[in-house]
Scaffold this motif. Structure first.
Motif, PDB file in Angstrom:
ATOM      1  N   ARG A 193       0.815  -1.216   0.000  1.00 18.04           N
ATOM      2  CA  ARG A 193       0.000   0.000   0.000  1.00 18.04           C
ATOM      3  C   ARG A 193       0.848   1.265   0.000  1.00 18.04           C
ATOM      4  NH1 ARG A 193      -5.469  -0.167   1.356  1.00 18.04           N
ATOM      5  NH2 ARG A 193      -6.290  -2.233   1.910  1.00 18.04           N
ATOM      6  N   SER A 194       1.957   1.228   0.726  1.00 20.54           N
ATOM      7  CA  SER A 194       2.774   2.432   0.878  1.00 20.54           C
ATOM      8  C   SER A 194       3.368   2.909  -0.447  1.00 20.54           C
ATOM      9  CB  SER A 194       3.901   2.189   1.883  1.00 20.54           C
ATOM     10  OG  SER A 194       4.760   1.146   1.434  1.00 20.54           O
ATOM     11  N   LEU A 195       3.437   2.035  -1.437  1.00 22.58           N
ATOM     12  CA  LEU A 195       3.999   2.428  -2.726  1.00 22.58           C
ATOM     13  C   LEU A 195       3.086   3.384  -3.483  1.00 22.58           C
ATOM     14  CD1 LEU A 195       5.477  -0.984  -3.923  1.00 22.58           C
ATOM     15  CD2 LEU A 195       6.715   0.971  -2.984  1.00 22.58           C
ATOM     16  N   ALA A 196       1.846   3.532  -3.018  1.00 18.90           N
ATOM     17  CA  ALA A 196       0.911   4.452  -3.664  1.00 18.90           C
ATOM     18  C   ALA A 196       1.118   5.894  -3.218  1.00 18.90           C
ATOM     19  CB  ALA A 196      -0.526   4.022  -3.364  1.00 18.90           C
ATOM     20  N   GLU A 197       1.906   6.131  -2.186  1.00 15.93           N
ATOM     21  CA  GLU A 197       2.050   7.473  -1.605  1.00 15.93           C
ATOM     22  C   GLU A 197       2.457   8.548  -2.610  1.00 15.93           C
ATOM     23  OE1 GLU A 197       4.708   6.928   1.645  1.00 15.93           O
ATOM     24  OE2 GLU A 197       3.261   5.778   2.844  1.00 15.93           O
ATOM     25  N   PRO A 198       3.365   8.260  -3.570  1.00 18.19           N
ATOM     26  CA  PRO A 198       3.737   9.330  -4.509  1.00 18.19           C
ATOM     27  C   PRO A 198       2.795   9.479  -5.695  1.00 18.19           C
ATOM     28  CG  PRO A 198       5.108   7.409  -4.901  1.00 18.19           C
ATOM     29  CD  PRO A 198       4.242   7.078  -3.720  1.00 18.19           C
ATOM     30  N   ALA A 199       1.631   8.842  -5.673  1.00 15.93           N
ATOM     31  CA  ALA A 199       0.742   8.860  -6.836  1.00 15.93           C
ATOM     32  C   ALA A 199       0.364  10.278  -7.252  1.00 15.93           C
ATOM     33  CB  ALA A 199      -0.503   8.026  -6.557  1.00 15.93           C
ATOM     34  N   GLY A 200      -0.019  11.127  -6.299  1.00  9.64           N
ATOM     35  CA  GLY A 200      -0.324  12.513  -6.632  1.00  9.64           C
ATOM     36  C   GLY A 200      -1.709  12.741  -7.212  1.00  9.64           C
ATOM     37  N   PHE A 201      -2.614  11.783  -7.124  1.00  9.99           N
ATOM     38  CA  PHE A 201      -3.990  11.937  -7.602  1.00  9.99           C
ATOM     39  C   PHE A 201      -4.878  11.028  -6.754  1.00  9.99           C
ATOM     40  CE2 PHE A 201      -1.706   8.860 -10.197  1.00  9.99           C
ATOM     41  CZ  PHE A 201      -2.492   7.723 -10.062  1.00  9.99           C
ATOM     42  N   LYS A 202      -6.188  11.223  -6.867  1.00 11.55           N
ATOM     43  CA  LYS A 202      -7.106  10.401  -6.087  1.00 11.55           C
ATOM     44  C   LYS A 202      -7.139   8.977  -6.649  1.00 11.55           C
ATOM     45  CE  LYS A 202     -10.204  14.055  -4.494  1.00 11.55           C
ATOM     46  NZ  LYS A 202     -11.618  14.546  -4.477  1.00 11.55           N
ATOM     47  N   TYR A 203      -7.151   8.013  -5.759  1.00 14.08           N
ATOM     48  CA  TYR A 203      -7.154   6.623  -6.193  1.00 14.08           C
ATOM     49  C   TYR A 203      -7.879   5.774  -5.164  1.00 14.08           C
ATOM     50  CZ  TYR A 203      -3.286   6.424  -2.842  1.00 14.08           C
ATOM     51  OH  TYR A 203      -2.509   6.532  -1.706  1.00 14.08           O
ATOM     52  N   ARG A 204      -8.171   4.560  -5.553  1.00 21.48           N
ATOM     53  CA  ARG A 204      -8.680   3.583  -4.592  1.00 21.48           C
ATOM     54  C   ARG A 204      -7.843   2.308  -4.717  1.00 21.48           C
ATOM     55  NH1 ARG A 204     -14.465   1.131  -6.727  1.00 21.48           N
ATOM     56  NH2 ARG A 204     -13.921   0.829  -8.929  1.00 21.48           N
ATOM     57  N   ILE A 205      -7.737   1.588  -3.628  1.00 25.85           N
ATOM     58  CA  ILE A 205      -6.906   0.389  -3.583  1.00 25.85           C
ATOM     59  C   ILE A 205      -7.767  -0.819  -3.225  1.00 25.85           C
ATOM     60  CG2 ILE A 205      -5.056  -0.770  -2.304  1.00 25.85           C
ATOM     61  CD1 ILE A 205      -3.578   1.809  -2.155  1.00 25.85           C
ATOM     62  N   SER A 206      -7.581  -1.898  -3.977  1.00 24.60           N
ATOM     63  CA  SER A 206      -8.310  -3.138  -3.730  1.00 24.60           C
ATOM     64  C   SER A 206      -7.296  -4.257  -3.516  1.00 24.60           C
ATOM     65  CB  SER A 206      -9.193  -3.488  -4.932  1.00 24.60           C
ATOM     66  OG  SER A 206     -10.051  -2.418  -5.262  1.00 24.60           O
ATOM     67  N   PRO A 207      -7.336  -4.938  -2.373  1.00 25.83           N
ATOM     68  CA  PRO A 207      -6.408  -6.038  -2.126  1.00 25.83           C
ATOM     69  C   PRO A 207      -6.820  -7.287  -2.911  1.00 25.83           C
ATOM     70  CG  PRO A 207      -7.906  -5.816  -0.282  1.00 25.83           C
ATOM     71  CD  PRO A 207      -8.220  -4.687  -1.218  1.00 25.83           C
ATOM     72  N   PHE A 208      -5.850  -8.055  -3.357  1.00 26.06           N
ATOM     73  CA  PHE A 208      -6.142  -9.362  -3.944  1.00 26.06           C
ATOM     74  C   PHE A 208      -4.933 -10.267  -3.758  1.00 26.06           C
ATOM     75  CE2 PHE A 208      -4.270  -6.983  -7.435  1.00 26.06           C
ATOM     76  CZ  PHE A 208      -3.529  -7.909  -8.162  1.00 26.06           C
ATOM     77  N   PHE A 209      -5.150 -11.547  -3.976  1.00 25.29           N
ATOM     78  CA  PHE A 209      -4.120 -12.565  -3.758  1.00 25.29           C
ATOM     79  C   PHE A 209      -3.650 -13.059  -5.113  1.00 25.29           C
ATOM     80  CE2 PHE A 209      -2.750 -16.957  -2.655  1.00 25.29           C
ATOM     81  CZ  PHE A 209      -1.811 -16.631  -1.683  1.00 25.29           C
ATOM     82  N   HIS A 210      -2.337 -13.024  -5.344  1.00 27.34           N
ATOM     83  CA  HIS A 210      -1.826 -13.417  -6.658  1.00 27.34           C
ATOM     84  C   HIS A 210      -0.437 -14.029  -6.536  1.00 27.34           C
ATOM     85  CE1 HIS A 210      -0.017 -12.677 -10.732  1.00 27.34           C
ATOM     86  NE2 HIS A 210      -1.145 -13.286 -11.037  1.00 27.34           N
ATOM     87  N   GLY A 211      -0.289 -15.226  -7.090  1.00 24.91           N
ATOM     88  CA  GLY A 211       1.024 -15.863  -7.123  1.00 24.91           C
ATOM     89  C   GLY A 211       1.620 -16.100  -5.749  1.00 24.91           C
TER      90      GLY A 211
END
Length: 251
Positions: free
Chosen positions: A222-240
């Motif tokens: 989640r923390s990697l979204a901090e520099p996005a600079g715009f409104k966003y939403r995050i959805s968790p999922f399981f992969h690999g």
């Protein structure tokens, strides 16, 4: 055993039964699919850590992707996002090119199923121009991807090109659309600091050159979204084997 006696032991299809038990209650089900349903029966070669087709479809849906949209995948790998987008644009059902376990059952009626597929194919659409753009730096996976789309009639819709994401410009395309990325992370890129820096560079590039585009991107934290600079939403999922996240929004 449920099969006509005319079948020899060698001819009898294998049917998989599942038994689930909870609090002395049992549920018996038959596997009618065979291969997992995310497999479309299209891709034969895959890059490293490709996203599953059903997850790619879900992320596209989160961006609001429609048949009228341009799609750009600048780190396409084996092209999962692009194939899903092409199937949406061409109105192809997700299981049209694959086989199912029920096709080997004694009760299966091939002619009836073939008629259903024929009726589905009559609703296919052939878009008049390329509107799905696939870029990557790996010539091997691009070559395999190009062969695949040629076999399934998607080559007139998908453009494949060897190009670095950081060299792309929004002006290369007719108008804003949807841009999706499944960047390398974890073992594919190295330590955590390198991953964090890489994602920061990605968001800087997107903010500088793709304003107005809708974005879908896979992030491992989640923390990697901090520099996005715009409104966003995050959805968790399981992969690999990993808990990851889908970030969507408008740049």
């Amino acid at each position: 055993d449920g099969f006509p006696s005319a079948h020899s032991a060698e001819e009898r299809p294998l049917i998989t039964l599942y038994v689930r038990a909870e609090n002395d209650r049992f549920e018996i089900s038959i596997d009618s699919s065979g291969d997992l349903l995310f497999k479309r029966g299209i891709k034969e070669a895959a890059g490293r850590a490709p996203i599953r087709e059903n997850l790619a479809y879900a992320l596209l849906s989160r961006t609001g992707f429609s048949p009228d949209d341009i799609l750009v995948d600048p780190m396409c790998g084996s092209g999962t996002f692009c194939v899903e987008a092409a199937m949406i644009k061409k109105r192809i059902p997700p299981g049209h090119f694959r086989r199912f376990a029920f096709e080997s059952w004694p009760c299966f009626r091939p002619a009836q199923f073939a008629h259903m597929k024929k009726k589905a194919a009559e609703r296919f659409v052939d878009p008049s121009e390329q509107s799905v753009f696939a870029f990557d730096m790996n010539e091997t996976v691009l070559g395999a991807f190009e062969n695949t789309i040629g076999l399934y009639g998607m080559d007139e819709l998908i453009r494949i090109e060897k190009k670095d994401f950081f060299d792309l410009q929004a002006s290369d395309f007719h108008h804003p659309g949807v841009i999706v990325l499944n960047p390398p992370y974890g073992k594919r890129i190295g330590d955590r600091d390198r991953t964090r820096m890489f994602y920061r560079e990605i968001f800087e590039k997107l903010s500088a050159d793709f304003t107005g585009w809708r974005l879908g991107i896979v992030i491992p934290e989640r923390s990697l979204a901090e520099p996005a600079g715009f409104k966003y939403r995050i959805s968790p999922f399981f992969h690999g084997g990993l808990d990851v996240f889908a970030l969507t929004g408008t740049i």
